[in-house]
Every structure is written in structure tokens, then in C-alpha cells.
Write a protein that holds these residues in place. Sequence first.
Motif, PDB file in Angstrom:
ATOM      1  N   ALA A 197       0.839  -1.204   0.000  1.00 14.79           N
ATOM      2  CA  ALA A 197       0.000   0.000   0.000  1.00 14.79           C
ATOM      3  C   ALA A 197       0.867   1.245   0.000  1.00 14.79           C
ATOM      4  CB  ALA A 197      -0.915   0.002   1.224  1.00 14.79           C
ATOM      5  N   GLY A 198       0.680   2.077  -1.010  1.00 18.80           N
ATOM      6  CA  GLY A 198       1.304   3.393  -1.032  1.00 18.80           C
ATOM      7  C   GLY A 198       2.779   3.409  -1.354  1.00 18.80           C
ATOM      8  N   ARG A 199       3.370   2.262  -1.749  1.00 19.94           N
ATOM      9  CA  ARG A 199       4.805   2.230  -2.005  1.00 19.94           C
ATOM     10  C   ARG A 199       5.148   1.874  -3.451  1.00 19.94           C
ATOM     11  NH1 ARG A 199       4.105   4.888   1.270  1.00 19.94           N
ATOM     12  NH2 ARG A 199       4.567   4.763   3.498  1.00 19.94           N
ATOM     13  N   TYR A 200       4.132   1.814  -4.283  1.00 19.22           N
ATOM     14  CA  TYR A 200       4.392   1.782  -5.719  1.00 19.22           C
ATOM     15  C   TYR A 200       3.354   2.674  -6.375  1.00 19.22           C
ATOM     16  CZ  TYR A 200       5.928   0.376 -10.290  1.00 19.22           C
ATOM     17  OH  TYR A 200       6.441   0.416 -11.579  1.00 19.22           O
ATOM     18  N   THR A 201       3.640   3.966  -6.317  1.00 15.02           N
ATOM     19  CA  THR A 201       2.728   4.998  -6.793  1.00 15.02           C
ATOM     20  C   THR A 201       3.521   6.034  -7.572  1.00 15.02           C
ATOM     21  OG1 THR A 201       2.949   6.579  -4.956  1.00 15.02           O
ATOM     22  CG2 THR A 201       1.466   4.697  -4.614  1.00 15.02           C
ATOM     23  N   LEU A 202       2.817   6.966  -8.156  1.00 16.16           N
ATOM     24  CA  LEU A 202       3.489   8.057  -8.860  1.00 16.16           C
ATOM     25  C   LEU A 202       4.366   8.883  -7.924  1.00 16.16           C
ATOM     26  CD1 LEU A 202       0.654   9.343 -11.237  1.00 16.16           C
ATOM     27  CD2 LEU A 202       2.656   7.953 -11.853  1.00 16.16           C
ATOM     28  N   LEU A 203       4.020   8.909  -6.641  1.00 12.06           N
ATOM     29  CA  LEU A 203       4.773   9.704  -5.677  1.00 12.06           C
ATOM     30  C   LEU A 203       5.825   8.909  -4.914  1.00 12.06           C
ATOM     31  CD1 LEU A 203       2.056  12.027  -4.077  1.00 12.06           C
ATOM     32  CD2 LEU A 203       4.140  12.778  -5.237  1.00 12.06           C
ATOM     33  N   ASP A 204       5.663   7.615  -4.828  1.00 13.33           N
ATOM     34  CA  ASP A 204       6.559   6.787  -4.023  1.00 13.33           C
ATOM     35  C   ASP A 204       6.779   5.447  -4.720  1.00 13.33           C
ATOM     36  OD1 ASP A 204       7.839   5.172  -2.153  1.00 13.33           O
ATOM     37  OD2 ASP A 204       6.745   5.983  -0.456  1.00 13.33           O
ATOM     38  N   ARG A 205       7.969   5.257  -5.253  1.00 13.31           N
ATOM     39  CA  ARG A 205       8.276   4.035  -6.002  1.00 13.31           C
ATOM     40  C   ARG A 205       9.204   3.110  -5.210  1.00 13.31           C
ATOM     41  NH1 ARG A 205       8.538   5.740 -12.400  1.00 13.31           N
ATOM     42  NH2 ARG A 205       6.987   7.418 -12.308  1.00 13.31           N
ATOM     43  N   THR A 206       9.171   3.205  -3.895  1.00 11.29           N
ATOM     44  CA  THR A 206      10.067   2.420  -3.052  1.00 11.29           C
ATOM     45  C   THR A 206      10.010   0.934  -3.369  1.00 11.29           C
ATOM     46  OG1 THR A 206       9.719   4.034  -1.280  1.00 11.29           O
ATOM     47  CG2 THR A 206      10.678   1.931  -0.653  1.00 11.29           C
ATOM     48  N   ALA A 207       8.821   0.425  -3.647  1.00 10.24           N
ATOM     49  CA  ALA A 207       8.667  -1.021  -3.871  1.00 10.24           C
ATOM     50  C   ALA A 207       9.418  -1.509  -5.097  1.00 10.24           C
ATOM     51  CB  ALA A 207       7.186  -1.373  -3.993  1.00 10.24           C
ATOM     52  N   SER A 208       9.750  -0.621  -6.012  1.00 12.26           N
ATOM     53  CA  SER A 208      10.435  -1.049  -7.229  1.00 12.26           C
ATOM     54  C   SER A 208      11.896  -1.402  -6.976  1.00 12.26           C
ATOM     55  CB  SER A 208      10.355   0.043  -8.298  1.00 12.26           C
ATOM     56  OG  SER A 208      11.074   1.201  -7.888  1.00 12.26           O
ATOM     57  N   GLU A 209      12.427  -0.998  -5.831  1.00 11.55           N
ATOM     58  CA  GLU A 209      13.849  -1.199  -5.567  1.00 11.55           C
ATOM     59  C   GLU A 209      14.165  -2.658  -5.259  1.00 11.55           C
ATOM     60  OE1 GLU A 209      14.666   1.603  -2.490  1.00 11.55           O
ATOM     61  OE2 GLU A 209      14.017   3.313  -3.700  1.00 11.55           O
ATOM     62  N   ARG A 210      13.445  -3.267  -4.317  1.00 13.50           N
ATOM     63  CA  ARG A 210      13.708  -4.666  -3.939  1.00 13.50           C
ATOM     64  C   ARG A 210      12.465  -5.540  -3.986  1.00 13.50           C
ATOM     65  NH1 ARG A 210      15.869  -5.385   1.683  1.00 13.50           N
ATOM     66  NH2 ARG A 210      15.820  -7.566   0.998  1.00 13.50           N
ATOM     67  N   LEU A 211      11.329  -4.987  -3.557  1.00 15.78           N
ATOM     68  CA  LEU A 211      10.147  -5.828  -3.400  1.00 15.78           C
ATOM     69  C   LEU A 211       9.661  -6.398  -4.718  1.00 15.78           C
ATOM     70  CD1 LEU A 211       7.812  -7.055  -1.845  1.00 15.78           C
ATOM     71  CD2 LEU A 211       6.621  -4.852  -2.010  1.00 15.78           C
ATOM     72  N   LEU A 212       9.467  -5.566  -5.720  1.00 17.80           N
ATOM     73  CA  LEU A 212       8.899  -6.072  -6.968  1.00 17.80           C
ATOM     74  C   LEU A 212       9.846  -7.045  -7.670  1.00 17.80           C
ATOM     75  CD1 LEU A 212       7.011  -2.937  -8.344  1.00 17.80           C
ATOM     76  CD2 LEU A 212       6.218  -4.725  -6.794  1.00 17.80           C
ATOM     77  N   PRO A 213      11.154  -6.773  -7.718  1.00 12.66           N
ATOM     78  CA  PRO A 213      12.051  -7.798  -8.278  1.00 12.66           C
ATOM     79  C   PRO A 213      12.011  -9.107  -7.493  1.00 12.66           C
ATOM     80  CG  PRO A 213      13.151  -5.661  -8.232  1.00 12.66           C
ATOM     81  CD  PRO A 213      11.869  -5.501  -7.467  1.00 12.66           C
ATOM     82  N   ALA A 214      11.929  -9.016  -6.160  1.00 10.33           N
ATOM     83  CA  ALA A 214      11.851 -10.233  -5.348  1.00 10.33           C
ATOM     84  C   ALA A 214      10.567 -10.994  -5.631  1.00 10.33           C
ATOM     85  CB  ALA A 214      11.947  -9.883  -3.864  1.00 10.33           C
ATOM     86  N   ALA A 215       9.480 -10.276  -5.821  1.00 13.67           N
ATOM     87  CA  ALA A 215       8.209 -10.930  -6.124  1.00 13.67           C
ATOM     88  C   ALA A 215       8.287 -11.685  -7.442  1.00 13.67           C
ATOM     89  CB  ALA A 215       7.094  -9.895  -6.162  1.00 13.67           C
ATOM     90  N   LEU A 216       8.901 -11.090  -8.444  1.00 13.10           N
ATOM     91  CA  LEU A 216       9.068 -11.788  -9.717  1.00 13.10           C
ATOM     92  C   LEU A 216       9.951 -13.028  -9.545  1.00 13.10           C
ATOM     93  CD1 LEU A 216       9.551  -8.835 -12.231  1.00 13.10           C
ATOM     94  CD2 LEU A 216       7.597 -10.395 -12.098  1.00 13.10           C
ATOM     95  N   GLU A 217      11.013 -12.886  -8.780  1.00  9.34           N
ATOM     96  CA  GLU A 217      11.930 -14.015  -8.586  1.00  9.34           C
ATOM     97  C   GLU A 217      11.258 -15.187  -7.891  1.00  9.34           C
ATOM     98  OE1 GLU A 217      16.082 -15.063  -6.156  1.00  9.34           O
ATOM     99  OE2 GLU A 217      15.381 -12.982  -6.304  1.00  9.34           O
ATOM    100  N   HIS A 218      10.396 -14.890  -6.917  1.00 12.68           N
ATOM    101  CA  HIS A 218       9.788 -15.947  -6.103  1.00 12.68           C
ATOM    102  C   HIS A 218       8.379 -16.326  -6.574  1.00 12.68           C
ATOM    103  CE1 HIS A 218      12.847 -16.238  -2.901  1.00 12.68           C
ATOM    104  NE2 HIS A 218      13.079 -14.969  -3.185  1.00 12.68           N
ATOM    105  N   GLY A 219       7.929 -15.779  -7.673  1.00 14.40           N
ATOM    106  CA  GLY A 219       6.613 -16.140  -8.183  1.00 14.40           C
ATOM    107  C   GLY A 219       5.471 -15.645  -7.337  1.00 14.40           C
TER     108      GLY A 219
END
Length: 329
Positions: A197-219
Amino acid sequence: MTPDVRSRPDLLSAMGRWGLGTGPLGNLFAAIDDDRARRIVDASWDRGVRMFDTAPHYGLGLAERRLGDALRDRPREQYVVSTKVGRLLVPNPGGAAQRDPGGFDVPANLARRWDFSARGVRESWERSLERLGLDAVDILYLHDPDDHLDVAVNEALPALVELREAGHVSAIGIGTTNAAAATRVVETGLADVVMIAGRYTLLDRTASERLLPAALEHGVAVVAAGVYNSGILATRRPGPTSFYDYAPASHEIIARATRLGDVCAAHGVELSRAARVFALRHPAVVSVVLGIGDPSQVPGSFDDDEPLPDALWADLDAESRRDRTGGGA
């Protein structure tokens, strides 16, 4: 490692691209009556929404009760319900004359008690089923375990695994505003879905640093919530009374959001539309959940099937880079 939930067309197809978040059904920031709550769910259903996210935290159980009432006569196999564990609702003697300090306009006759023990997980799940009036929910999330992360990973998450393996839920994961906490849960290999919530938005892209790549890696499938950052991105022009991350927005945040709005306007696109479509552009994100406080807001909110111009995204990306490097002040 858990099987790649993104390869499970049954669950993902049922979830769809859009979901309804039920914080407003729990009187988040302002009270609404039962009739309006029901009309929000009905209007969302009529627009094709089949994923509904809730939690005990939302209005001290009010959102779960209202959602259950609104879905009771719907075919159960046609929708997905997610709820959360980690906050048990316990009696609060003398609280009925007070308002909930958690941001929901409800009597404080109950209080939240953090509990990420295995026993607490099961009790929370069972109470949610009672409030919802359902025999099962589809997704169970650890809710905001940020300050309790060790016990959540070591006790609560295995308890969720047991519920999944027993067939009581289809998927498990974490729902939080904390990208680091979500990443830790994803990296256990035990989660199916993460709601950020609120960490992959136009104002805050924090999740793109580690979380989203990790999600792709772990399915792990990602559901993006809070895409309006508590409202500042939901209007054409952010104003001095805008909220950001559940609090009044600072002058800096208002200025940043205003510049994003100017970019959108230059391309003939409303800021709110860009805000809700943005997250879906990432391959890890399967759905976006929107919290809606009035049925009149439903038309248009779930109808973004037409792609937006590539030039718009390029300009928004450039604006984001300027903000990160200090060039947007």
C-alpha cells in the motif's frame, strides 16, 4: 519455494485487474451509513469488480460485517475475498462513548491487540469468518507486522501455511505499507501474494527497488493498494487540504503532486487515472485495489482498459527522476 501463484489462472482470473478496498466501508476518516456501503459494493460489482479486500482493523470489524452483508446473496464461486491477521479485536470497557483513535469514525467499544502468534492467527481468521458470514476467505495477509516482524515470520507465517495446506485458504501473504517487511516475507518463499500500500505509486516508487524484483523471482503476485497515497493523487489538482499517507500532506508533497498533475494535464489525462493505471504497468503487479467512499465515484474508477500514451509515462518517469535527484524543487 511455493508454486508460482502468477501461473494459477483460476485465482488470478477471479481476482481481475481491479479490486475494492473496504477501508471506507469501515468509516475511514468519515462515517457512511449501511445503505451507502451496500451501494458501493453493488456499484463495484456492476462494473465487474470481483476482488474485495478487508481487515478487522477497518472500523473495528465494521468493514468486514458490511462487506459480508453485501456479498451474501452473490454466487460464492464468482468473487475473491481477502482479509488480514495480526490485530485481534478485544473488548474496550468504557470505550463506547469515545471514537476510535485509529482513524475510523466508529465507537471505540473494541480495541486492537497485536497478536502474530499461531493461536492469534487462527483466532483472528475465525472471527473474521464470523463477521463476514462466510465459510472461507480466499486470501489471508499478515497485516502491518513491521514492528513484530520476527514473530510474524517465525510464528504467524507458518500458521498461515498450515491454513493453506489444509485447504482453508487459497493464498497467503502480507499486506503492509512497509516495502522492506514485505520483501522479507516474500524472500521466505512461503508467500503467494503481497499487498503493498502506497509504495508503488506516482509519488513513491520504493517497492520497485527490492520488493517487486523479489516478487518476480519468487513467483509472488503483487496487489497494489493505496495508489492515490491517501487521496492526494485522486484529484485533478492537489490542494492545501490534501492527505498523504493518512496525514495532511506537506508543502513539498503537494508541490510534487502538482507537478505530476501538470504533466498529466499536458497529455490530456487526469492525474487520478494515471495514478491508478501506473502500478499495472509493472509485470509483478496483477491487480490494483481502490478504496471508494461513495457509489458516485465508482463509474470511471474501474474502466481503464484503454492504454495511456507512452509519452505520458516517459514524462512522468522523468519527473520522478528529477524529484529523486533534487531537481524538482
